[in-house]
Write a protein that holds these residues in place. Sequence first.
Motif, PDB file in Angstrom:
ATOM      1  N   MET A  49      39.238  38.013  41.214  1.00 42.87           N
ATOM      2  CA  MET A  49      40.470  37.973  41.838  1.00 42.87           C
ATOM      3  C   MET A  49      40.680  37.320  42.586  1.00 42.87           C
ATOM      4  O   MET A  49      39.702  36.380  43.385  1.00 42.87           O
ATOM      5  CB  MET A  49      40.340  39.496  42.539  1.00 42.87           C
ATOM      6  N   ASN A  50      41.670  36.193  42.966  1.00 45.79           N
ATOM      7  CA  ASN A  50      41.974  35.443  43.486  1.00 45.79           C
ATOM      8  C   ASN A  50      41.490  33.271  43.220  1.00 45.79           C
ATOM      9  O   ASN A  50      42.923  33.272  42.953  1.00 45.79           O
ATOM     10  CB  ASN A  50      41.575  35.149  45.904  1.00 45.79           C
ATOM     11  N   LYS A  90      44.898  42.880  51.754  1.00 37.00           N
ATOM     12  CA  LYS A  90      43.703  42.470  50.878  1.00 37.00           C
ATOM     13  C   LYS A  90      43.056  44.178  51.265  1.00 37.00           C
ATOM     14  O   LYS A  90      42.906  45.007  50.380  1.00 37.00           O
ATOM     15  CB  LYS A  90      43.074  41.423  50.574  1.00 37.00           C
ATOM     16  N   ARG A 138      43.165  49.420  40.482  1.00 37.97           N
ATOM     17  CA  ARG A 138      41.993  49.582  41.745  1.00 37.97           C
ATOM     18  C   ARG A 138      40.620  49.432  40.645  1.00 37.97           C
ATOM     19  O   ARG A 138      39.981  48.745  40.826  1.00 37.97           O
ATOM     20  CB  ARG A 138      41.933  50.927  42.584  1.00 37.97           C
ATOM     21  N   TYR A 141      40.941  46.148  39.330  1.00 40.36           N
ATOM     22  CA  TYR A 141      40.840  45.189  39.862  1.00 40.36           C
ATOM     23  C   TYR A 141      39.027  45.311  40.474  1.00 40.36           C
ATOM     24  O   TYR A 141      38.306  44.235  40.500  1.00 40.36           O
ATOM     25  CB  TYR A 141      41.633  45.203  41.152  1.00 40.36           C
ATOM     26  N   SER A 165      42.595  48.317  49.964  1.00 39.81           N
ATOM     27  CA  SER A 165      42.054  47.815  49.040  1.00 39.81           C
ATOM     28  C   SER A 165      42.932  47.196  48.054  1.00 39.81           C
ATOM     29  O   SER A 165      42.466  48.188  46.392  1.00 39.81           O
ATOM     30  CB  SER A 165      40.547  48.958  48.364  1.00 39.81           C
ATOM     31  N   TRP A 166      43.264  46.411  48.567  1.00 38.73           N
ATOM     32  CA  TRP A 166      44.426  45.731  47.279  1.00 38.73           C
ATOM     33  C   TRP A 166      44.035  44.120  47.646  1.00 38.73           C
ATOM     34  O   TRP A 166      44.904  43.696  48.147  1.00 38.73           O
ATOM     35  CB  TRP A 166      45.984  46.287  47.178  1.00 38.73           C
ATOM     36  N   PRO A 167      44.217  43.422  45.870  1.00 38.32           N
ATOM     37  CA  PRO A 167      43.935  41.845  46.238  1.00 38.32           C
ATOM     38  C   PRO A 167      44.610  41.148  45.917  1.00 38.32           C
ATOM     39  O   PRO A 167      45.124  40.048  45.528  1.00 38.32           O
ATOM     40  CB  PRO A 167      42.522  41.893  44.432  1.00 38.32           C
TER      41      PRO A 167
END
Lengths: 93, 111
Positions: free
Chosen positions: A72-73, B65, A62, A65, B69-71
């Motif tokens: 991200m994405n 997600k 986390r 991230y 809280s995890w993308p």
Amino acid sequence: MRIAQTIRTRLEQSLAPERLEIIDESHRHAGHSGASPSGETHFSLVIVTGAFAGKNRVARHRMIYEILDDLMNAPIHALTLSTLTPDEAASAQ
Amino acid sequence: MSDITILDEIKNAVDSTDVLLFMKGSPQFPQCGFSSTVCQILNHLGLEFKSVDVLQNAEIRDGIKQFSSWPTIPQLYVKGEFIGGCDIVREMFESGELAEYLTSKGVTVSS
């Protein structure tokens, strides 16, 4: 190398890693959904830092991230993470 | 009342299922290498698990997600608890922690 460099700069500033490897694996996913002809969509990171001490794997991931949140994405489609403290890295060798 | 949000639905699903995997595609036809890896590990452990294909539902795909809280996808849940994504599941499997953890939660593991 644009995105890889952004990843490196951010992680170095936030985590002061003892070791940081950024491997662009995008070529292995060419043609898949999420892949881009210019690459830099699929990365594998090895991060060794004392900042992970006392944190479990989920918390460590986390942290990464959050630091890379806006990447991200898109543009990052996939991120493989190996997150170790210096002690864990030493005993893994 | 129809004000049950997608996050409530997800919570109900993870709480009511012993082993639940949010993935891309199905265990028979995974649409992503990371989802496929987790399925292989769960199968290797002889686990009975349910899966949700996030590619079939954009609301779930975004909601999951937020929920943890995890993308990224896949995401594995055991008895309501978030275990992690592909890297964490693989590390836990390789070290033997995953089987230990599942057993401690009362989930039957065959190897």
